[in-house]
Design a protein around this motif. Structure first.
Motif, short mmCIF file in Angstrom:
data_model
loop_
_atom_site.label_atom_id
_atom_site.label_comp_id
_atom_site.label_asym_id
_atom_site.label_seq_id
_atom_site.Cartn_x
_atom_site.Cartn_y
_atom_site.Cartn_z
N LYS A 13 0.83 -1.21 0.00
CA LYS A 13 0.00 0.00 0.00
C LYS A 13 0.87 1.25 0.00
O LYS A 13 0.59 2.21 -0.72
N GLU A 14 1.91 1.24 0.81
CA GLU A 14 2.81 2.41 0.89
C GLU A 14 3.55 2.61 -0.44
O GLU A 14 3.71 3.73 -0.90
N ARG A 18 3.29 5.92 -2.76
CA ARG A 18 4.48 6.67 -3.21
C ARG A 18 4.51 6.80 -4.73
O ARG A 18 4.81 7.86 -5.26
N LYS A 19 4.21 5.71 -5.42
CA LYS A 19 4.22 5.72 -6.88
C LYS A 19 3.18 6.71 -7.41
O LYS A 19 3.45 7.48 -8.34
N LYS A 23 3.90 10.11 -9.62
CA LYS A 23 3.23 10.37 -10.90
C LYS A 23 2.50 11.72 -10.85
O LYS A 23 2.53 12.47 -11.83
N THR A 24 1.88 12.02 -9.72
CA THR A 24 1.18 13.29 -9.57
C THR A 24 2.16 14.45 -9.67
O THR A 24 1.91 15.44 -10.37
N ALA A 50 4.97 14.06 -19.03
CA ALA A 50 5.21 13.51 -17.69
C ALA A 50 5.55 12.02 -17.70
O ALA A 50 6.05 11.50 -16.71
N GLY A 51 5.23 11.35 -18.80
CA GLY A 51 5.47 9.91 -18.85
C GLY A 51 4.49 9.11 -17.99
O GLY A 51 4.85 8.10 -17.41
N VAL A 52 3.26 9.61 -17.89
CA VAL A 52 2.22 8.90 -17.15
C VAL A 52 1.11 8.54 -18.13
O VAL A 52 1.05 9.07 -19.23
#
Length: 135
Positions: A13-14, A18-19, A23-24, A50-52
């Protein structure tokens, strides 16, 4: 549930949190760069910069609202038309028409993709509702 299993779940979950935060941040930085360079802020442009994934942008309410607002309010500066004769005016207007057609095509493509995703989400929600015994 065992402590070991709960620890693995918490770790996963953590890592996911973080991922998502990374991305945000990348998307927010991309939006700032696009604004600074005078480019139009679109889902496709932010995704590329952004590569998202576009799906990530559409599902993040804050980013989605920011991109939609920027896209709706962006007005490119008019390009000056040279006063050196009719051929220059025609060339300038032809270029402007081509640019507007390209922008229109990009926006239509983005809207179609967003509509497809919305239809997919709608279908998934309907299936879930039926699975739960709704309707």
């Amino acid at each position: 549930m065992s402590d070991n299993r709960q620890q693995r779940i918490d770790t996963l979950k953590e890592a996911a949190r973080r991922k998502s935060a990374e991305k945000t941040q990348a998307a927010e930085a991309a939006i700032r760069r696009l604004i600074k360079s005078g480019e139009q802020v679109t889902f496709q442009a932010v995704q590329r910069e952004a590569g998202v994934s576009q799906n990530f942008l559409y599902k993040n309410p804050e980013l989605r609202a920011r991109i939609e607002h920027r896209r709706a309010t962006h007005r490119p500066a008019p390009r000056p038309i040279p006063e050196q004769g009719d051929s220059n005016i025609v060339a300038a207007l032809t270029g402007e028409v081509a640019r507007l057609k390209k922008r229109h095509h990009q926006e239509v493509t983005e809207l179609r993709k967003a509509l497809e995703e919305a239809h997919g989400e709608n279908l998934a929600l309907r299936r879930e509702l039926e699975r739960r015994g709704g309707r």
